[in-house]
Structures are given as C-alpha cells and as structure tokens.
Design an enzyme around this catalytic site. Structure first.
Site, PDB file in Angstrom:
ATOM      1  N   GLU A  23       2.957 -67.725  69.918  1.00 37.63           N
ATOM      2  CA  GLU A  23       2.031 -67.710  71.062  1.00 37.63           C
ATOM      3  C   GLU A  23       2.419 -68.792  72.078  1.00 37.63           C
ATOM      4  OE1 GLU A  23      -2.473 -69.307  71.433  1.00 37.63           O
ATOM      5  OE2 GLU A  23      -2.187 -67.711  69.945  1.00 37.63           O
ATOM      6  N   SER A  44      -7.180 -64.623  64.210  1.00 41.15           N
ATOM      7  CA  SER A  44      -6.675 -64.699  65.580  1.00 41.15           C
ATOM      8  C   SER A  44      -7.321 -63.649  66.469  1.00 41.15           C
ATOM      9  CB  SER A  44      -5.153 -64.506  65.607  1.00 41.15           C
ATOM     10  OG  SER A  44      -4.680 -64.538  66.939  1.00 41.15           O
ATOM     11  N   LYS A  88      -0.362 -67.737  60.035  1.00 40.92           N
ATOM     12  CA  LYS A  88      -1.158 -67.967  61.247  1.00 40.92           C
ATOM     13  C   LYS A  88      -0.528 -69.070  62.100  1.00 40.92           C
ATOM     14  CE  LYS A  88      -4.733 -67.768  64.064  1.00 40.92           C
ATOM     15  NZ  LYS A  88      -4.834 -69.032  64.766  1.00 40.92           N
ATOM     16  N   HIS A 147       2.314 -67.540  63.897  1.00 42.43           N
ATOM     17  CA  HIS A 147       1.716 -66.743  64.971  1.00 42.43           C
ATOM     18  C   HIS A 147       1.426 -67.625  66.181  1.00 42.43           C
ATOM     19  CE1 HIS A 147      -1.941 -65.664  67.208  1.00 42.43           C
ATOM     20  NE2 HIS A 147      -1.638 -64.389  67.010  1.00 42.43           N
ATOM     21  N   ASN A 148       0.798 -68.774  65.938  1.00 40.73           N
ATOM     22  CA  ASN A 148       0.445 -69.661  67.042  1.00 40.73           C
ATOM     23  C   ASN A 148       1.685 -70.261  67.702  1.00 40.73           C
ATOM     24  OD1 ASN A 148      -2.124 -69.099  66.123  1.00 40.73           O
ATOM     25  ND2 ASN A 148      -2.846 -71.190  66.366  1.00 40.73           N
TER      26      ASN A 148
END
Length: 483
Positions: free
Chosen positions: A192, A130, A185, A188-189
């Site tokens: 986001e 990222s 991940k 995380h996105n």
C-alpha cells in the site's frame, strides 16, 4: 441471560463500531465494550439503535454475556494496549476461550501472545483487517492467523462479514500459524505504501512535467481505472483530484507532509532481516520521511540548485500513456517484492502460506485491491512453487510491454529534476534481477582486501578463498558468515 451472544468486540473507534454493525447485519449477536462506557452508550443510542447489539459496562459483563467457547475480538491500539486488555481478560476466561487481535499488531507480538495464551490453555488469533471504515462496515479483507484450532470457531462469522470477489468467494481464508496473519497484513500495508508513492510520483510528473490541471489529471486517472491499472487507489485518486469545497480543490490545500503509523517501516525492517531487496517499498517509506522534513526542504529550495523544470509541450497523450506504463510496471515490481518477502518469511517461520489465496483475500475490501490480483492468483494456480512473479508469462509480458514507457518517464524525470524514488528503484531492481552477472565480484574482492572476508570462485563453487592482496596480509582469513 438466556440467549448468549456470539462474539464481543472491545474498542469502539471507527473500525470497531463498523465491524460490530457489519456482524449485526449478518445476524450475529455482538457485545460492544469500550473502556469509557460513555462511548458505548453513545454507540448504542446512535448507530447501534434498534439493533441486537448488546452493551457492557465491565469486562465481567462482557464475559458473562458470551456463549462458550467465548470469542472476544480486540480492536484497540496496537502495542501495550493489546497486552493490557489480554491481561485483564485472562482471569475471567476459561480454557478453550478465544481472544482475537484485529488491530495492526507487529507479527512478533502476535507470535508472543499466541504462545502465552496457549500456555494458559486459551486460543488466540491475530488477524489483519483491511479496508478502512468503509471496508469494516460493508466487507473488509480479513487475514487470520494464530492457533489453527481456533479457525473453525470464527470461520463462518469472518467469511460472512468479509468482502466477496466477483465470483462470490470470501476475501478471508486461514493464513497460517503464529503471526502469519499479521505478517501478511504488514506486507499488504507495505505494498500500500508503494502503490501510494507511485501514484504520487505520477501526479507530480503530470503537474510539473506535463502542466496538467486537476480536471485533466482527474480524467487521466479515471481513464486508467478502466484498464490494467484498475484499482481502489487509482479510483479514489481520480475522485480526490476532482473534489472541491467552496470552489477550491481540497487536495491543493493539504500540507505536503506525510504521516505513517509504522507498518511500512516494519515491512522494510523485516525485509532487511530476511535479506529481501524490498527496494520500492523501502523508498516509499523514506519518501514519507523526507516529506516530513518540510521546514528543511523549504530552506533548501532557496539554496540548492537543479535543472529548470520546463513543461513538455508536445505529444501529451503519448506521455500520459508512457506514464501509465511506468505506473503499471513499477506496481508489478511492488507486488513482486512483497511476495518475495512473504516467501522468505514462510521459510524462516515454517508457515504454509497459500499465495494464490492471499491474492484472493486482497481482491476485495482492502486498500490494495486491484484488477491484476486475479492474475497473481492465476500465476500461483498454474505453478504453486513459482519462485518470482516476474517469471510468470502474464507479468513477464506486461513488463516487456510497458518498460519502454517506464524508462522514458524515469529518464525525463531525472532530466527535469523531478524525484521518482519508487519508480526508479523498481526499475533498478528489475534490471538487477534480470542480470546474470552483477558487479558483486568486485565488492567481494574489496571485502577480502580490507577484511580478509574470503570469496568464492566461479571455477570452484562452495569453496572459500582468500588473496594476500598487499603481500603483507598472509594466509589468515576472517571467519565467513552471512546475515
């Protein structure tokens, strides 16, 4: 070739090229390969000129150029492209060689690929990367998972090229077995998505409720970035709002139709599968879907009515303070729900996730890097078994301090007819989570009434009961199970 290369990177789009340059800067010898060799030659003649980067025209040349055990990192489009490259590499590699998928792959694909490569005697890592173009070039957040015995082969390289915290700690640690790296991940996105939607709702409120112009909004976001809301996304929002071309603000020229590549959707799907109320991130995904209905919305604007939006003409500074409080409170909920999802996945897939280390990995390089990730790390350092971030003193006190402004903004937005789906769903989650007795007792009665699905009683925990609500249903009940 006498001196063999340390690693190969396949795929020379923007992320692949910048990771290679980053590796070269840290004295690793890299083989660069792209399916179309013209892209490789352009890279070697351009950004990679006068470096130690090696170009390869074929996959055979890639394999021949590498020291053993070979390490090959794929930076290609997620999905079939990854499987295709792996299948082409398999006959060329030896047992003990390592393939790394650095794209945004679905963690279930990573689980499958790890199993397949293990059956062939090879190693596999699926890692989240990222930070976008800038992060790849100067230090990304890296979240590796897969075969644990592969980690020592790339630990030095990955931690060298990763972002570093203010204390110098690498934003890269081993995440866990199988698809754990890509799952983290994905979360995380998802966070986001939530962060970006919350910022957009604050921006919309500033424009339409407070009548602020771009310069005033730039100043507000820049001021927020100096305090508790300090983060990469707040920082770039301030810059975007102040950016002009030909004396016009660029942001005002952009079509209000959001794109997405799927990781937010995957996060929502996995939350549903694991039974986690990921409401804020779900609403952020749906907000993008709603934005995509641009033509319908334009027509609806002329047909459907709502309250007239009037500018608030007093106490602007107090409203901006309340808006910042709403943004911070909802942001805390976004991370809270993301951590709930990771905890559920860790239990489901038997991953030993280190939640404080994950916060550290997100502290630099990545898109959601923000100041209070240090507080998340501290929360799990104090209590590694912490059930929910909201139960930590720092986050409990932060919500207590900000929830007045949070409620004020949502109330005013509703009164004016301004959509705040992420902020309001976050508040509903918070109010539901802090409620000892929810109205689900009525829901269970309804289920039992029409489907004989049974229910538990307060005075007999663990036992199942069925009521013959109509006098005609009898004592037969449906089997009981929970998805």
């Amino acid at each position: 070739m006498t001196n063999k290369a340390d690693i190969a990177v396949i795929g020379l789009a923007v992320m692949g090229q910048n990771l290679i340059l980053n590796m070269n800067d840290h004295n690793f010898t890299v083989v660069a390969y792209n399916r179309t060799y013209s892209k490789t030659s352009d890279f070697l003649a351009g950004p990679a000129k006068d470096t130690n980067i090696i170009g390869a025209e074929t996959l055979e040349q890639v394999v021949e150029a590498l020291a053993t055990p070979r390490k090959i990192m794929l930076m290609v489009r997620a999905g079939n492209s990854v499987d295709s490259v792996i299948q082409q590499l398999l006959p060329l590699l030896d047992k003990g060689d390592l393939i790394i998928d650095g794209g945004n792959s679905n963690f279930t694909d990573t689980e499958r690929r790890a199993k397949t490569l293990a059956e062939n005697g090879m190693l596999f890592i699926g890692t989240g990367v990222s930070g976008g173009e800038e992060g790849a070039r100067n230090g990304p957040s890296i979240m590796p998972g897969g075969h644990k015995e592969a980690w020592p082969l790339v630990k030095e390289l990955f931690q060298s090229i990763s972002a570093k915290t203010e204390n110098g700690d690498p934003c890269c640690q081993w995440v866990g077995e199988g698809g754990a790296g890509h799952f983290v991940k994905m979360v995380h996105n998802g966070i986001e998505y939530g962060d970006m939607q919350l910022i957009c709702e604050a921006y919309d409120f500033m424009q339409h409720a407070l009548g602020m112009d771009n310069e005033q909004m730039h100043t507000a976001f820049a001021n927020w970035d100096k305090g508790d809301l300090n983060s990469y996304l707040i920082e770039i929002t301030a810059e975007i709002l102040n950016f002009k071309e030909n004396d016009h603000y660029v942001v005002d020229t952009i079509l209000d139709k959001a794109g997405q590549k799927g990781t937010g959707k995957w996060t929502g799907i996995n939350a549903l599968e694991l039974g986690i109320p990921l409401t804020l991130i779900g609403e952020a995904v749906f907000a993008r879907c709603l934005s995509a209905l641009k033509e319908e919305r334009v027509k609806a604007a002329d047909i459907l009515s709502g309250p007239e939006i009037t500018i608030i003409d007093s106490d602007h500074e107090q409203w901006i303070t309340s808006l910042g409080d709403a943004l911070l409170a909802a942001k805390i909920i976004s991370y809270t729900q993301g951590y709930m999802l990771m905890a559920a996945a860790a239990e489901e897939y038997q991953w030993d996730l280190q939640y404080g280390s994950i916060a550290q990995m997100w502290r630099g390089g990545c898109i959601i890097r923000s100041a209070f990730l240090d507080d998340i790390q501290n929360a799990f350092h104090k209590d590694p078994s912490l059930a929910n971030l909201l139960l930590d003193d720092y986050f409990k006190n932060s919500i207590n301090k900000t929830q007045g402004g949070w409620r004020k903004i949502i109330s005013k937005a509703t009164e004016l007819g301004l959509p705040v789906p992420a902020m309001s769903s976050a508040l509903s989650f918070y109010d539901g989570y802090r409620t000892a007795r929810l109205p689900a007792n009525l829901l269970q009665a309804q289920r039992d009434y029409f489907g004989a699905h049974t229910y538990e009683r307060l005075d007999s925990p663990g036992q199942r009961f069925h009521t013959d609500w109509t006098g005609e249903g009898g004592d037969v009940s449906s089997s009981s199970y929970s998805v």
